[in-house]
Design a protein around this motif. Structure first.
Motif, PDB file in Angstrom:
ATOM      1  N   PRO A   1       0.904  -1.188  -0.146  1.00 59.42           N
ATOM      2  CA  PRO A   1       0.026  -0.089  -0.007  1.00 59.42           C
ATOM      3  C   PRO A   1       0.807   1.414   0.208  1.00 59.42           C
ATOM      4  CG  PRO A   1       0.099  -0.766   2.343  1.00 59.42           C
ATOM      5  CD  PRO A   1       0.790  -1.942   1.404  1.00 59.42           C
ATOM      6  N   ILE A   2       0.129   2.583  -0.048  1.00 56.75           N
ATOM      7  CA  ILE A   2      -1.187   2.819  -0.488  1.00 56.75           C
ATOM      8  C   ILE A   2      -1.232   3.143  -1.931  1.00 56.75           C
ATOM      9  CG2 ILE A   2      -3.284   4.098   0.154  1.00 56.75           C
ATOM     10  CD1 ILE A   2      -2.073   4.640   2.929  1.00 56.75           C
TER      11      ILE A   2
ATOM     12  N   SER B   1       2.289   2.932  -5.546  1.00 58.87           N
ATOM     13  CA  SER B   1       2.348   3.359  -3.966  1.00 58.87           C
ATOM     14  C   SER B   1       3.820   4.169  -3.631  1.00 58.87           C
ATOM     15  CB  SER B   1       2.560   2.318  -3.080  1.00 58.87           C
ATOM     16  OG  SER B   1       1.237   1.456  -3.336  1.00 58.87           O
TER      17      SER B   1
ATOM     18  N   PRO C   1       1.605  -1.751  -6.643  1.00 64.62           N
ATOM     19  CA  PRO C   1       1.036  -2.257  -5.434  1.00 64.62           C
ATOM     20  C   PRO C   1       0.679  -3.296  -5.004  1.00 64.62           C
ATOM     21  CG  PRO C   1      -0.181  -0.290  -6.448  1.00 64.62           C
ATOM     22  CD  PRO C   1       0.910  -0.777  -7.450  1.00 64.62           C
TER      23      PRO C   1
END
Ligand code: GLC
Length: 452
Positions: free
Chosen positions: A359-360, A380, A423
């Motif tokens: 993440p994010i 990310s 991600p």
């Protein structure tokens, strides 16, 4: 923390130290050699937040040096151009000539070439972090050199980038630091800049030629040419006003109340007040009034149905309901209600939107605009994670903060000291040996809170 991950942390610290030394240019640190040879505002701050663990005085110098670019108006520009032989290099000339800050504005500093726009105002955060690692005498000198100038910067924001409700307006996606973020890109497509197709085609040709990024990084990891044309077209409008921010208010159609920039502003306003208390500087009354307005009015950007904050067009008053990581950034601001925090954290953890293995993501996977490799359209970034983890910690969500921090270190362990990361796989993307990835990974590793 398992043994294996402890080894990772040690590797990360070693790698980070190498990258920070590689990009050190004496009084500042460039983001990455080749692609980013200049000083960028928020890069410098994030880098120095890490560098303080290795050499706090050098980190303080980095932050202080940002003010060599400060305009008479108080604005701190998003870029200060590297002087010297780089100007002789054909690849670097356009940046400096394109902006021509000294030629076009009397407000621009005389001895330094800069842009005419700013970036998320994270300077107070950097001053406070670095200040913590200095001895008391050095800290005093550091505060004396920076706090008054940061107050002037925040006053500029409210004087020239505020339509009266305390929410900061941004005039170019470069200011957000999240260039091709879909909320801006989609909105910009709807604005009629009054250009003929011939002019637009010429801009496209020039943009394609001047771009440095796609010469060193795969083009599916960067902004598209269509997006680069949007940047260039808006930039030419800015240049025409000579970066006069009063003129911009009247003559320029792109004024966005960006959630991310306002979140950063709110938190840095708070820190600035703490710093002023420590240093004995006075925050002027008009600034205090605006500070409380921003905190209160960020709620105007809240969308109750979606449980997210959305950017708003300050000209039309229309919301821009496109979900990106910016919509979660009030988690950093410290201004969300417990219920808003709960809903934002729910989005963060949701596996169909933001809750991915590394993440994010900067755009949720269920968005039509998600692209796993394209810059701010999905990948990310360590700096966004760092900011959100910090906010979570302050709002009593230690567990989520610590998970996000350890996921971030895991991502860097997999992908290396790259600019951003896929991600789903953690694959490193963009520029290699990227300074803020190094600085902030080092800072997280030093905190030793990782639990993974
Ligand atoms: C890119 C990023 C921006 C950053 C700059 C230097 O333009 O989008 O956030 O400041 O590179 O690293």
């Amino acid at each position: 923390m398992t043994e294996e991950n402890f080894t990772n942390t040690e590797n990360i610290e070693r790698e980070a130290t190498r990258v920070l030394a590689l990009n050190d240019r004496g009084n500042h640190t460039i983001p990455a050699a080749g692609m980013y040879p200049h000083t960028w505002l928020w890069d410098e701050v994030f880098t120095d937040i890490g560098l303080r663990h290795l050499d706090a005085q050098r980190a303080a110098l980095g932050i202080t040096s940002l003010f060599r670019g400060q305009w008479r108006s108080g604005m701190v520009p998003n870029m200060i151009f590297t002087k010297g032989r780089l100007f002789g290099h054909p690849g670097f000339k356009p940046d400096y000539l394109m902006w021509n800050s000294r030629g076009l504005s009397d407000d621009a500093p005389r001895s330094t070439a800069t842009t005419g726009i700013t970036q998320p105002p994270v300077i107070a955060e950097g001053i406070q972090r670095v200040g913590k690692n200095l001895g008391s005498e050095d800290r005093k000198a550091f505060y004396a050199a920076t706090i008054g100038k940061t107050i002037a910067y925040h006053q500029w924001i409210y004087r020239e980038r505020n339509t009266g409700d305390g929410l900061m307006t941004a005039v170019h996606p470069w200011e957000t630091g999240m260039e091709n973020t879909p909320a801006w890109m989609e909105h910009m497509k709807t604005i009629d800049w009054g250009r003929s197709t011939t002019v637009l085609n010429t801009i496209a040709r020039i943009a394609a030629r001047l771009r440095r990024d796609t010469k060193t990084v795969a083009s599916d990891e960067r902004a598209t040419l269509e997006q680069a044309v949007l940047y260039a077209d808006a930039f030419l409008h800015l240049r025409r006003t000579h970066y006069d921010h009063h003129k911009l208010a009247e003559q320029y159609p792109l004024h966005i109340q960006d959630v991310h920039m306002n979140s950063v502003l709110i938190r840095n306003n708070d820190i600035l007040q703490e710093l002023a208390t420590d240093s004995g500087d006075r925050i002027p009354d008009d600034l205090l009034e605006n500070i409380s307005l921003t905190r209160q009015n960020i709620n105007e950007l809240w969308n109750e149905k979606d449980g997210l904050f959305y950017a708003r067009d300050a000209v039309t008053g229309n919301s821009i309901p496109i979900a990106t990581i910016a919509c979660l950034m009030p988690l950093y601001s410290g201004a969300t209600s417990p219920e808003q925090t709960r809903r934002l954290v729910e989005h963060m953890a949701n596996p169909v939107s933001f809750g991915l293995p590394y993440p994010i993501p900067t755009v949720p996977t269920n968005s039509p605009f998600y692209h796993e490799k394209r810059y701010w359209s999905g990948p990310s970034w360590v700096n966004m994670n760092w900011l959100i983890a910090d906010g979570l910690r302050r709002s009593g969500r230690a567990e989520e903060a610590s998970k996000l921090s350890s996921d971030t270190l895991a991502m860097v362990a997999v992908g290396g000291m790259k600019e951003y990361f896929a991600p789903h796989s953690g694959q490193g993307l963009g520029a290699p040996d990227f300074s803020w990835t190094a600085g902030l990974a080092l800072d997280i590793a030093q905190r030793k809170e990782s639990v993974r």
